[in-house]
Each structure stands twice: as C-alpha cells, then as structure tokens.
Write an enzyme that holds these catalytic residues in place. Structure first.
Site, PDB file in Angstrom:
ATOM      1  N   CYS A  65       1.188  -0.772  -0.336  1.00 37.97           N
ATOM      2  CA  CYS A  65       0.039  -0.543   0.222  1.00 37.97           C
ATOM      3  C   CYS A  65       1.103   0.885   0.780  1.00 37.97           C
ATOM      4  O   CYS A  65       2.290   1.382  -0.029  1.00 37.97           O
ATOM      5  CB  CYS A  65      -0.951   0.317   1.329  1.00 37.97           C
ATOM      6  SG  CYS A  65      -0.304   0.113   2.796  1.00 37.97           S
ATOM      7  N   HIS A  98      15.362 -13.609  12.007  1.00 43.18           N
ATOM      8  CA  HIS A  98      14.941 -13.880  13.998  1.00 43.18           C
ATOM      9  C   HIS A  98      13.214 -13.252  13.753  1.00 43.18           C
ATOM     10  O   HIS A  98      13.210 -14.007  15.273  1.00 43.18           O
ATOM     11  CB  HIS A  98      15.673 -12.441  13.672  1.00 43.18           C
ATOM     12  CG  HIS A  98      16.206 -12.471  13.947  1.00 43.18           C
ATOM     13  ND1 HIS A  98      17.317 -11.012  14.803  1.00 43.18           N
ATOM     14  CD2 HIS A  98      17.843 -13.003  13.237  1.00 43.18           C
ATOM     15  CE1 HIS A  98      19.029 -11.170  13.815  1.00 43.18           C
ATOM     16  NE2 HIS A  98      19.362 -12.691  13.772  1.00 43.18           N
TER      17      HIS A  98
END
Length: 143
Positions: A65, A98
């Site tokens: 977006c 991570h």
C-alpha cells in the site's frame, strides 16, 4: 513450488503487478487484488491473503500500500501472521531470520519498484534461523 499470496490497495497496484510478474517465473502466485488503481479499502484484500497464509494455502504473503502501515497492521490482526514492514532488503532478511515473518508489507510511495523487488527476493530467499529466536516467536501470538 512455493505459493505466494499477494495483495494491495490502489496505491500499490503498479508495484503488485511488477512483483507478481517477477515472481511468476519461480513461484505460484495467488493474486488477491485489487485489480485496478480505483480507490479501495485495503482490508478487503489483506484479510483474504492473510487467511491464505495462515491456513497454509500459501507459504508466504506480500502486501503493498502507500505507506505499508495499513496493510501490515491489518495482516497482524491474524494470530498466525507475522507481517513485517520493510523498506530495505536488510529488514526483510532480519524479519525472516529472527522473527520468522510469513508476510511483508511494502510502502509503494516511499521506495522504488526495483528496490521493492529486491526486498521481496531477500525475504523469500532467507530462512528462519530458529535457535534462540524460536522461543521468542512462540510468544508473539496472544492465543
């Protein structure tokens, strides 16, 4: 072949088309829309794409977006979605390594389309490290 969900609002439409074309050579891409530059409400496209990733129908998701914020916030309402807002490849890499991110959000109004493709490539080409990160990721969901 991995299956990728992709969705956007009107501000991300051009980038969605560029990324989709780039991905179709190596991935199966499921396009959840929007399908034009006409103004739309992004949750109408984000929720179905997040459902597809959450259910396992798709392996990963890409959302676009104007700022990346609205689509990321919406996707992250889903308990099994970890959507990272990324504006540079290093963030996408760390989100996978991570955080085991399974969706990314791209800010079409703030990055070049070529950079968006690089970010997507880094995201999809990086594996979760596991190890010390597994227990942290396991604590993310509220349920």
């Amino acid at each position: 072949m991995k299956k990728i969900a992709i969705a956007c609002d009107h501000a991300g439409f051009d980038y969605k088309e560029i990324i989709k074309k780039h991905l179709e050579t190596h991935y199966e891409v499921k396009d959840f829309g929007t399908f034009s530059k006409d103004s739309v409400d992004y949750p109408d496209f984000v929720h179905p794409s997040a459902n597809a990733v959450e259910s396992g129908e798709c392996d990963f998701g890409i959302l676009i977006c104007g700022s990346g914020q609205g689509v990321a916030i919406t996707a992250n309402k889903h308990q099994q979605i970890r959507c990272a807002l990324c504006w540079m490849p290093e963030l996408a890499e760390l989100a996978r390594k991570h955080n085991n991110a399974n969706m990314i959000a791209l800010p079409a109004r703030f990055i070049a389309s070529e950079l968006a493709v690089d970010i997507v490539d880094k995201f999809l080409g990086t594996d979760f490290e596991g190890g010390r990160h597994e227990k942290r990721v396991a604590k993310i969901s509220c349920c």
